[in-house]
Design an enzyme around this catalytic site. Structure first.
Site, PDB file in Angstrom:
ATOM      1  NE  ARG A   8      -2.482  -1.898   3.118  1.00  0.00           N
ATOM      2  CZ  ARG A   8      -2.935  -2.046   4.359  1.00  0.00           C
ATOM      3  NH1 ARG A   8      -3.976  -1.338   4.772  1.00  0.00           N
ATOM      4  NH2 ARG A   8      -2.362  -2.895   5.179  1.00  0.00           N
ATOM      5  N   GLY A  75       3.176 -15.186   6.786  1.00  0.00           N
ATOM      6  CA  GLY A  75       2.555 -14.778   8.045  1.00  0.00           C
ATOM      7  C   GLY A  75       3.570 -14.474   9.130  1.00  0.00           C
ATOM      8  CB  THR A  76       3.238 -12.427  12.219  1.00  0.00           C
ATOM      9  OG1 THR A  76       1.986 -13.036  12.577  1.00  0.00           O
ATOM     10  CG2 THR A  76       2.938 -11.067  11.582  1.00  0.00           C
ATOM     11  CG  ASN A 168      -1.820  -8.368  18.888  1.00  0.00           C
ATOM     12  OD1 ASN A 168      -0.961  -7.946  19.660  1.00  0.00           O
ATOM     13  ND2 ASN A 168      -1.559  -9.201  17.885  1.00  0.00           N
ATOM     14  NE  ARG A 331      27.279  24.591  -4.015  1.00  0.00           N
ATOM     15  CZ  ARG A 331      28.092  24.748  -5.066  1.00  0.00           C
ATOM     16  NH1 ARG A 331      28.374  25.965  -5.506  1.00  0.00           N
ATOM     17  NH2 ARG A 331      28.613  23.710  -5.672  1.00  0.00           N
ATOM     18  CE  LYS A 349      33.463  23.975  -4.453  1.00  0.00           C
ATOM     19  NZ  LYS A 349      34.083  23.500  -5.698  1.00  0.00           N
ATOM     20  CE1 TYR A 385      35.088  22.448 -13.979  1.00  0.00           C
ATOM     21  CE2 TYR A 385      33.115  23.619 -14.691  1.00  0.00           C
ATOM     22  CZ  TYR A 385      33.900  22.476 -14.692  1.00  0.00           C
ATOM     23  OH  TYR A 385      33.487  21.379 -15.392  1.00  0.00           O
TER      24      TYR A 385
HETATM   25  C1  UD1 Z   1      -0.817  -8.200  12.961  1.00  0.00           C
HETATM   26  C2  UD1 Z   1      -1.427  -9.087  14.038  1.00  0.00           C
HETATM   27  C3  UD1 Z   1      -2.687  -8.413  14.579  1.00  0.00           C
HETATM   28  C4  UD1 Z   1      -2.363  -7.067  15.122  1.00  0.00           C
HETATM   29  C5  UD1 Z   1      -1.681  -6.221  14.043  1.00  0.00           C
HETATM   30  C6  UD1 Z   1      -1.227  -4.908  14.614  1.00  0.00           C
HETATM   31  C7  UD1 Z   1      -0.864 -11.334  13.312  1.00  0.00           C
HETATM   32  C8  UD1 Z   1      -1.375 -12.603  12.741  1.00  0.00           C
HETATM   33  N1  UD1 Z   1      -1.749 -10.372  13.471  1.00  0.00           N
HETATM   34  O1  UD1 Z   1      -1.750  -8.138  11.908  1.00  0.00           O
HETATM   35  O2  UD1 Z   1      -3.253  -9.220  15.615  1.00  0.00           O
HETATM   36  O3  UD1 Z   1      -3.533  -6.422  15.563  1.00  0.00           O
HETATM   37  O4  UD1 Z   1      -0.535  -6.906  13.515  1.00  0.00           O
HETATM   38  O5  UD1 Z   1      -0.631  -4.137  13.611  1.00  0.00           O
HETATM   39  O6  UD1 Z   1       0.305 -11.257  13.624  1.00  0.00           O
HETATM   40  N2  UD1 Z   1       5.498  -9.604   8.524  1.00  0.00           N
HETATM   41  C9  UD1 Z   1       6.584 -10.361   8.141  1.00  0.00           C
HETATM   42  N3  UD1 Z   1       6.362 -11.512   7.487  1.00  0.00           N
HETATM   43  C10 UD1 Z   1       5.104 -11.961   7.182  1.00  0.00           C
HETATM   44  C11 UD1 Z   1       4.021 -11.157   7.563  1.00  0.00           C
HETATM   45  C12 UD1 Z   1       4.242  -9.991   8.243  1.00  0.00           C
HETATM   46  O7  UD1 Z   1       7.729  -9.994   8.395  1.00  0.00           O
HETATM   47  O8  UD1 Z   1       4.995 -13.037   6.577  1.00  0.00           O
HETATM   48  C13 UD1 Z   1       5.765  -8.346   9.243  1.00  0.00           C
HETATM   49  C14 UD1 Z   1       5.300  -7.156   8.474  1.00  0.00           C
HETATM   50  O9  UD1 Z   1       6.338  -6.619   7.673  1.00  0.00           O
HETATM   51  C15 UD1 Z   1       4.917  -6.203   9.589  1.00  0.00           C
HETATM   52  C16 UD1 Z   1       4.479  -7.112  10.731  1.00  0.00           C
HETATM   53  O10 UD1 Z   1       5.021  -8.369  10.434  1.00  0.00           O
HETATM   54  O11 UD1 Z   1       6.023  -5.443  10.026  1.00  0.00           O
HETATM   55  C17 UD1 Z   1       2.960  -7.197  10.868  1.00  0.00           C
HETATM   56  O12 UD1 Z   1       2.441  -7.747   9.681  1.00  0.00           O
HETATM   57  P1  UD1 Z   1       1.032  -7.328   9.125  1.00  0.00           P
HETATM   58  O13 UD1 Z   1       0.777  -8.039   7.859  1.00  0.00           O
HETATM   59  O14 UD1 Z   1       0.930  -5.850   9.091  1.00  0.00           O
HETATM   60  O15 UD1 Z   1       0.072  -7.937  10.242  1.00  0.00           O
HETATM   61  P2  UD1 Z   1      -1.440  -7.629  10.407  1.00  0.00           P
HETATM   62  O16 UD1 Z   1      -2.206  -8.477   9.495  1.00  0.00           O
HETATM   63  O17 UD1 Z   1      -1.656  -6.175  10.331  1.00  0.00           O
END
Ligand code: UD1
Ligand code: CA
Length: 464
Positions: A8, A75-76, A168, A331, A349, A385
């Site tokens: 985004r 995922g996280t 969270n 500069r 400069k 120059y």
């Molecule tokens: C996550 C939380 C959510 C919380 C929210 C707050 C989870 C499943 N959910 O959601 O509960 O309310 O943050 O902002 O964790 N990232 C990685 N690798 C990945 C996915 C994400 O490094 O595979 C990093 C992203 O770069 C970011 C952070 O983890 O810095 C959070 O990821 P994001 O996708 O924003 O999580 P949310 O879905 O917003």
């Protein structure tokens, strides 16, 4: 965690390298973790990880920050799994703090508080919760009998669960032993098909419940797009300005005072007018005045210097009691010793002006050494120059350069020498001499009167 794509942002730059107050988002988080006393820091990178690593090395030293690569963003929970090898040698009772890489306003005190809560938690886990001021797609904190038992993600929540106010914030502290065991159990059986780090909370629930610490939304809010970025920038600016004002800096209008995170120190009784920007590694000593519209980048300013409106300076060193501006332009490589005066529309400069030297109007001084107490007349230009090379002009102490001089480098004007106004100086001027290089003046007596008489005779009776 900094592996996310940041779609985004619509940018060629990885999200975590976008800047707030001149400092990349990720660097804010690393700086806070360090200040909180983190023993070892691991950045989990994915998208354009090479660029991010280069930026970390440049700011914190080569390999000061460990790197874990999450090649595919699943995922996280998966992100943290990718980081486990980086802490393979750490004991199970170590506390691991997991931070979101795109939330720059988290305070170091909060990180320390989170780690302490984990230390004291029988479940060996703590996290930050927050109550957003507007609906956010955050995970909701589910409690049973007052005990935090799990987090349900926004996309998996029932309409009733979406009404839960506590969400969270995305920051956790957990004992490494629990992390190692619980991460293995994560399954992608959810709305997003991802491994959710938040599922660790249900394991802590079985151990008595994780501790939730409430944090203000402004501190934990992350950046997803450039609207968020601008909002966080405003918050960061306010935080930075408030801190300097508490250190004894006057700001006429903090809302239009732009001080980068790396700027400092700024001394006491420094006065800053509206629309001033201090950038990069700039430092300002006691009693300096910086008036309206000045932009100062990577500059050291000594005490009691007066910077008048619209002065632009970059990579320069400014001494004490110097008078600058309005509309001066220093500069890179400018060095002004104490009591130098640089006036309007003077550009420097790679120029060193020694104590008490003055160049008050309309000049260009490049590749120049200007001796103490010399006077540079209005309109003086160093011709440094020739289209190929750059050459040096040396003006020794006490020299007087008449107005509208062109000094063709390489050239030296000796100590206490004069150059006549309007001269083009191509040869060295000996100490104490006068250099004059212009046609001598001729006065034709009565010429103007005779000229008018002739013209009058040519006029018609109607005066045309
Ligand atoms: C996550 C939380 C959510 C919380 C929210 C707050 C989870 C499943 N959910 O959601 O509960 O309310 O943050 O902002 O964790 N990232 C990685 N690798 C990945 C996915 C994400 O490094 O595979 C990093 C992203 O770069 C970011 C952070 O983890 O810095 C959070 O990821 P994001 O996708 O924003 O999580 P949310 O879905 O917003
Ligand atoms: Ca997010």
């Amino acid at each position: 965690m900094a592996a996310g794509l940041g779609t985004r942002m619509k940018s060629d730059t990885p999200k975590v390298l976008h800047k707030v107050a001149g400092r990349p988002l990720l660097h804010w988080v690393v700086t806070a973790a360090r200040a909180a006393g983190a023993g070892k820091i691991v950045a989990i990178l994915g998208h354009k990880s090479e660029l991010v690593k280069v930026a970390l090395d440049a700011s914190f030293g080569v390999d000061a920050i460990g790197i874990a690569i999450q090649a595919e963003q699943r995922g996280t929970g998966h992100a943290v799994q990718c980081a486990l090898p980086a802490v393979a040698n750490e004991p199970d009772d170590r506390i691991v703090v997991i931070l979101t890489g795109d939330a720059p306003l988290l305070r170091s005190e909060r990180i320390a508080e989170l780690a302490r809560a984990c230390q004291e938690s029988p479940a060996g886990m703590a996290l930050l919760s927050t109550v957003p001021p507007r609906p956010m797609p955050y995970g909701r904190l589910v409690r049973e009998d007052g005990k935090l038992t799990r987090i349900v993600e926004h996309s998996d929540a029932t309409p009733e669960q979406k009404l839960i106010a506590d969400t969270n914030a995305g920051f956790y502290a957990i004992r490494l032993g629990h992390l190692r065991k619980d991460l293995d159990t994560l399954r992608a059986d959810n709305a997003k098909g991802e491994l959710y780090l938040t599922d660790l909370v249900s394991h802590a629930g079985a151990r008595g419940g994780a501790t939730a610490i409430d944090a203000p939304f402004t501190e934990v809010s992350g950046i997803n797009d450039r609207v968020d970025l601008a909002w966080v920038e405003t918050e960061a600016r306010k935080r930075i300005n408030d801190a300097w004002m508490r250190e004894g800096v006057t700001m006429v209008d903090p809302a239009t005072t732009y001080i980068d995170a790396e700027v400092g120190p700024i001394g006491k009784d420094v006065w800053i007018g509206p629309n001033v920007a201090l950038r990069g590694k700039t430092s300002i000593a006691d009693g300096v005045r910086i008036d309206l519209g000045s932009v100062i980048t990577d500059v050291t300013v000594a005490e009691h210097t007066n910077i008048k409106p619209h002065t632009i300076m970059t990579e320069s060193t400014i001494g004490a009691r110097v008078q600058l501006g309005p509309f001066s332009h220093c500069r890179p490589g400018t060095r002004l010793d104490e009591d130098v005066h640089l006036g309007n529309f003077v550009e420097t400069k790679k120029a060193h002006l020694m104590a008490g030297a003055k160049a008050n109007h309309l000049s260009y001084l490049g590749d120049a050494s200007v001796g103490a107490k010399s006077n540079i007349g209005a309109g003086t230009i160093t011709c440094n120059y020739d289209g190929v090379g750059k050459y040096k002009t040396t003006i020794e102490a006490g020299a007087f350069i008449g107005s509208n001089a062109t000094l063709v480098a390489p050239v030296t004007i000796g100590r206490d020498a004069y150059t006549a106004a309007g001269s083009t100086v191509t040869k060295d001027v000996p100490r104490g001499a006068l250099a004059i290089s212009r046609p001598m003046q001729v006065n034709r007596e009565g010429w103007a009167d005779r000229f008018r008489e002739v013209q009058d005779k040519r006029k018609k009776p109607d005066g045309t």
